[in-house]
Design a protein around this motif. Sequence first.
Motif, short mmCIF file in Angstrom:
data_model
loop_
_atom_site.label_atom_id
_atom_site.label_comp_id
_atom_site.label_asym_id
_atom_site.label_seq_id
_atom_site.Cartn_x
_atom_site.Cartn_y
_atom_site.Cartn_z
N ALA A 143 0.85 -1.58 -0.44
CA ALA A 143 0.11 -0.08 0.09
C ALA A 143 0.83 1.27 0.23
CB ALA A 143 -0.98 0.22 1.43
N VAL A 144 2.07 1.49 1.17
CA VAL A 144 2.97 2.38 0.95
C VAL A 144 3.52 2.49 -0.19
CG1 VAL A 144 4.62 3.65 1.88
CG2 VAL A 144 3.06 2.35 3.09
N THR A 147 1.33 3.75 -3.50
CA THR A 147 0.75 4.96 -3.07
C THR A 147 1.47 6.55 -3.45
OG1 THR A 147 -1.06 4.24 -1.91
CG2 THR A 147 -0.57 6.66 -1.58
N THR A 150 2.81 6.23 -7.40
CA THR A 150 1.67 6.92 -7.40
C THR A 150 1.84 8.26 -7.61
OG1 THR A 150 0.68 4.86 -7.87
CG2 THR A 150 -0.24 6.31 -8.16
N TYR A 151 2.22 8.46 -6.60
CA TYR A 151 1.34 10.07 -6.23
C TYR A 151 3.05 10.74 -6.04
CZ TYR A 151 -3.32 9.28 -6.77
OH TYR A 151 -4.42 8.32 -7.75
N PHE A 175 -5.15 14.54 0.00
CA PHE A 175 -3.28 13.61 0.11
C PHE A 175 -3.24 14.40 1.75
CE2 PHE A 175 -2.93 14.97 -4.09
CZ PHE A 175 -2.80 13.08 -5.18
N VAL A 178 -4.97 11.04 3.41
CA VAL A 178 -4.01 9.63 2.14
C VAL A 178 -2.59 9.12 3.61
CG1 VAL A 178 -2.80 8.42 0.94
CG2 VAL A 178 -4.82 9.68 0.15
N LEU A 182 -1.35 5.63 5.93
CA LEU A 182 -0.96 5.16 5.81
C LEU A 182 0.57 5.17 6.95
CD1 LEU A 182 0.26 6.60 1.89
CD2 LEU A 182 -0.69 4.32 3.04
#
Length: 269
Positions: A143-144, A147, A150-151, A175, A178, A182
Amino acid sequence: MELFDIFLEPFFQRALIGGILIGITAPLMGTFLVLRRLSMIGDTLAHVSIAGVALGFLINVYPLAVGLIFAILASFAIEWLRKAYKSYAELSIAIIMSGGVALATFLFTLGKGFNMNVTTFFFGNIYTLDQADLWIVFGVFVAVLLTILTYFKEFFLMFFDEEAASVSGLPVRIFNIVITILTSLVIVAAIKIVGALLVSALLTIPVACSLLIAKSFKQSIFISVLISEIAVVVGLFVAGVWNSAPGATIVLSLIVMLIVILMKKRIKV
């Protein structure tokens, strides 16, 4: 050769896999937290999550799941208080940490009559990781990593200049949420590895080392992850050979590396 036989033990192999995965995710998140001037958020969320762990024991629900819920709620509270005290953002961390410690103490008092084995969550015991724990750590790792990859550009801009990012049209609030979630995931995943009392060390000390020698932001991330992984492997090996606390040896390895880097920098100056 007997010295390295520990690497053949299944419990050590599980510990090594879990340590390597969290050794990547913790400094990755830690780099962004340091940029936000929230280096101590790891300690705060860890203490709050311990209150959740205590509640989990009391109500007979998977403790880490309740701890995660508490950590996420606490991170939202920190973000809200950070906006309320713009000139004194560190107050948000102090307030939530105090509340987390108080709540954990209260719940431990309620649980005196129960079998509440919370020592592992306070001090960590990476050797007790089972298959389910490894899957949780792996899920957090994926997940980390996905993410951030991607961003990456959006996070980079937001953490260096949040106002400019907002003006440019980035959904800063989303953001922030998010990153908040995380961070909570990483902290809860790391608690069983190094313990709530030491979890912030994995988030911040590798970053502190990298900031002294890195020449760019990307290089800082790479170096912090490398230092973290070295500390995990060395710390686990030393703990296995000397039969010492693995979480403590990992953190002490990080501190030794930080001291060495500081001394080298001083000699060069």
